[in-house]
Enzyme design. Sequence first.
Site, PDB file in Angstrom:
ATOM      1  N   ASP A 148       3.081   5.045   2.466  1.00 21.35           N
ATOM      2  CA  ASP A 148       4.208   5.765   1.875  1.00 21.35           C
ATOM      3  C   ASP A 148       3.839   7.215   1.620  1.00 21.35           C
ATOM      4  O   ASP A 148       2.658   7.551   1.498  1.00 21.35           O
ATOM      5  CB  ASP A 148       4.597   5.104   0.531  1.00 21.35           C
ATOM      6  CG  ASP A 148       5.374   3.817   0.794  1.00 21.35           C
ATOM      7  OD1 ASP A 148       5.471   2.966  -0.088  1.00 21.35           O
ATOM      8  OD2 ASP A 148       5.855   3.670   1.950  1.00 21.35           O
ATOM      9  N   ASP A 208       0.814   6.784  -4.509  1.00 24.51           N
ATOM     10  CA  ASP A 208       0.064   5.563  -4.163  1.00 24.51           C
ATOM     11  C   ASP A 208      -0.309   5.561  -2.689  1.00 24.51           C
ATOM     12  O   ASP A 208      -1.429   5.255  -2.299  1.00 24.51           O
ATOM     13  CB  ASP A 208       0.928   4.330  -4.484  1.00 24.51           C
ATOM     14  CG  ASP A 208       0.692   3.894  -5.927  1.00 24.51           C
ATOM     15  OD1 ASP A 208       1.344   2.964  -6.409  1.00 24.51           O
ATOM     16  OD2 ASP A 208      -0.181   4.545  -6.553  1.00 24.51           O
ATOM     17  N   ASP A 245       4.313   8.686  -1.032  1.00 23.10           N
ATOM     18  CA  ASP A 245       4.167   8.946  -2.481  1.00 23.10           C
ATOM     19  C   ASP A 245       2.688   8.950  -2.874  1.00 23.10           C
ATOM     20  O   ASP A 245       1.803   8.848  -2.031  1.00 23.10           O
ATOM     21  CB  ASP A 245       4.921   7.868  -3.271  1.00 23.10           C
ATOM     22  CG  ASP A 245       4.325   6.482  -3.007  1.00 23.10           C
ATOM     23  OD1 ASP A 245       4.920   5.482  -3.400  1.00 23.10           O
ATOM     24  OD2 ASP A 245       3.259   6.439  -2.337  1.00 23.10           O
ATOM     25  N   GLU A 252       0.733  -0.141   4.779  1.00 22.87           N
ATOM     26  CA  GLU A 252       0.574  -0.460   3.358  1.00 22.87           C
ATOM     27  C   GLU A 252       1.693  -1.388   2.926  1.00 22.87           C
ATOM     28  O   GLU A 252       2.869  -1.089   3.115  1.00 22.87           O
ATOM     29  CB  GLU A 252       0.646   0.844   2.562  1.00 22.87           C
ATOM     30  CG  GLU A 252       0.681   0.664   1.074  1.00 22.87           C
ATOM     31  CD  GLU A 252       1.211   1.907   0.353  1.00 22.87           C
ATOM     32  OE1 GLU A 252       1.558   2.867   1.062  1.00 22.87           O
ATOM     33  OE2 GLU A 252       1.274   1.897  -0.871  1.00 22.87           O
TER      34      GLU A 252
END
Length: 637
Positions: A500, A504, A502, A427
Site C-alpha cells: 500500500d 504501513d 500508506d 502485502e
Amino acid sequence: MATDKNNYDVSSIQVLEGLEAVRRRPGMYVGGTDIKALHHLVYEVVDNAIDEALAGACTRIDIGIHADSSVTVTDNGRGIPVGIHPQMKKSAVEVVMTTLHSGGKFGGGGYKVSGGLHGVGVSAVNALSEWCEVEVRRDSEIYYQRYERGKPKADVKATGKTKANDTGTKVTFKFDPKIFKEDIDYRFDTLVQRFREMAFVTRGVTIQFMDERTDRQMTFYFEGGITSFVRYLNRNRETLHPVVHVEKDQDGVGIETAIQFTDAYTESVYSFANTINTIDGGTHLTGLRSSITRVINDYARKSGLLKDADPNFTGDDTREGLTAIVSIKHPDPQFESQTKVKLMNPEVQTYVTQVTGEAFGSFLEENPQAGKAIVAKCLTSARARDAARKARDLVIRKSALESLTLPGKLADCSERDPEKTELYIVEGDSAGGSAKQGRDRHFQAILPLRGKILNTERARLDKILGNNEVRALISALGTGVGDNFDLEGLRYGRIIIMTDADVDGSHIRTLLLTFFFRYMATLIEQGHLYIAQPPLYRISHKNQIKYSYSEKEKDKILKDLGADVKASISRYKGLGEMNPDQLWETTMNPENRTLLLVTIEDATEADRTFDMLMGDAVDPRRKFIQTHAKSVRNLDV
Ligand code: 28F
C-alpha cells in the site's frame, strides 16, 4: 607570446587530440555519460582542491550548483601557477586545464587524490563542458581564462589586482548536453554524501555546498576527522566504548584508524586512500580487519575469557557490531587496474596492522570493561553463527527434502523460464486475492505476505530463517540466502514488491528492502528487484476513466479535462480498494504499469540509509525509496 613554431604546433596538437579523445569516449575518462559520470565531473574538480588541502595549503572549499546547472568550485589554496610552462610555452594554468594528466604535482612530495577515475585531471572535465572558466588569485593578481568544449577562447590574462594573502583557484564549468544527453541533473543528496565523507577524511577543512536550484545548503567541518566519522555512523546505535583513534606516519605513509563497537549486528567498515573511498577495500582494509581480530583473540586469551579449549574468534565473529574507518595517505598509491577503487600497496597492510594492533591492544589492556564487552559480543556472535549455520543447514536439509513443495500460499505461474516470469510479493491477503485474480497467470506469480515480517535489521539470520513469512519468500525465490545465496536458483526474472502507499505499506516495503539488502544483495545488484507503483487517484468524467500516479499527474489530467467539468476523483488508500481488473489495468499490466527499479548506488549510502530507515522517522523511508528507485515504464515483458 614568442613561441618556437614547432613547439607551439606540437603542444596544441597534443591538446586538440586529447580533447577529441575525451569527447569521443567519455566512458574512458569519467565512467560513462549517466548521472554517476556527471557527479564525477564535480568530484574531479573538488579532488584538486582537496589535493591543495592535503598539501596543507587550503582550508576551505566552496561548491555551488547554479540555476543553469553550471558548477563553481573555489578553494583558498596557493592558486594554480600561471608562469609560462618551459616545454609547452604556455601558461601553466592553461596546461593544467587543457592537457590530459597534467595536474600531477611536479616532482615528488605531497599526496595526489589521483587514483580511480579521479586521476584523469580537470582537463577531462573541461573537454566535456560546454564552457569552463578558471580564475587564479596569486601574487596579488587575478588571472582568468575561458574555454569552450575544452578549447581556450583567448590566452590567460590578468584581469585585476587583489591582496597578497587572497590566493586560490576557482573553476566554473557547465556540462555539455551534447555529451550528457540523458535528462539528468546533479543529485544534491549524492553529492552531499561524498562531500561529507571528504570533510571527515580531510580533517580541519571546511566544505560548503550550496545548491542554487533549491537553495539547499550544507557545510561540513570536522575537527575530529575520522573519529567524528565513526561517531556519525554510530549516532543511532548503542556504543560499547569510546572511539579508539590512532594516527601515525610509517615511512612517509600516513596511517589513521578509528574503531568503535556497538550493539548492532551489522558491520560498517570503510577504507580511504588519499581521501578516495576505496569501496573494493585493499591492503589497508585487510590490515585493519586482521589486526582487530588478532588483538581481540590475544586479549580474550590473556584475560581468560577464551579458554584454551575454545577456538579462536574468526574474522566474522569480530565483525558484528564493528564500526571502523582506515584512512591512509600515500605519496604513490597503487590501485587495482580495473575499478581503481582497491588499494594494492603491499607495505600498507603491514603498517596498518602494526599501528592499529599496538593502539587497539593497549586500549583493551587499559580499559578492561571495554575489553570484556567486546569479547562478550564476539562470543554471542560466534554462538549465533553456529546456531545460524545449524538453522541454515536444517532449512537447507529440510528444503532439500521438501524442495519440490513450494509455500502453500504461493500462486505460481505456468511459464517456467525465469527470464519471462515475475513474482509479486503482495502485502495482505485481500490485495493478494485481487492480485491472484487480476494477474496474467501465464507469467505472473503471487506471494501474499501476511502482516509485518520480522524487523530483519535487528534480528539474526537464525531467527529470520525461522520466520514463516521469510521462509516462504526464500523458498519461493529458490536462491537460498546469505552466504548460500545462488542467483542460479532464482525462479523469477523480476521480484516486484507491491504494498500500500500508506505508512504501513512503506514500512513493509522497507523491511523487505532491508532483508534483500542484507541477505540477497546480488538480487538488487543484478537488477531483479522492483517496486510496483499503484495509482493514487481514479478520475472519472462521463464514460472516461483515468488513473494518476502522482499529484502532478492528477492536476494535469484535470487541466486537460478542462477546469469547468465536474470530474469525480477518488483517492486510493490501499490496494484492497481496487477490484482485480483495476489492479491489473493500473499496476500489473506491463503495457501501462510503472515499475520502480531498486538500484543500490552506493553500499555506504544504502547501509547508512537502512540504519536510519530502521529508526522511527517515516520521512527518510519515503525519501530513500523516491531517491533510489528509478521509474521504469512499459517494461518489455
Ligand atoms: C577549484 C579546483 O584545482 N586547485 C588547485 C593548485 C595549486 C598548485 C597546483 C593546483 C604545478 C603546475 C602542475 C601551486 N603552487 N581547485 C584547484 N590548486 N595545482 S590545482 O600545481 C599544479 C602543478 O602544474 C600549486 C605550488 N605548487 C602547486
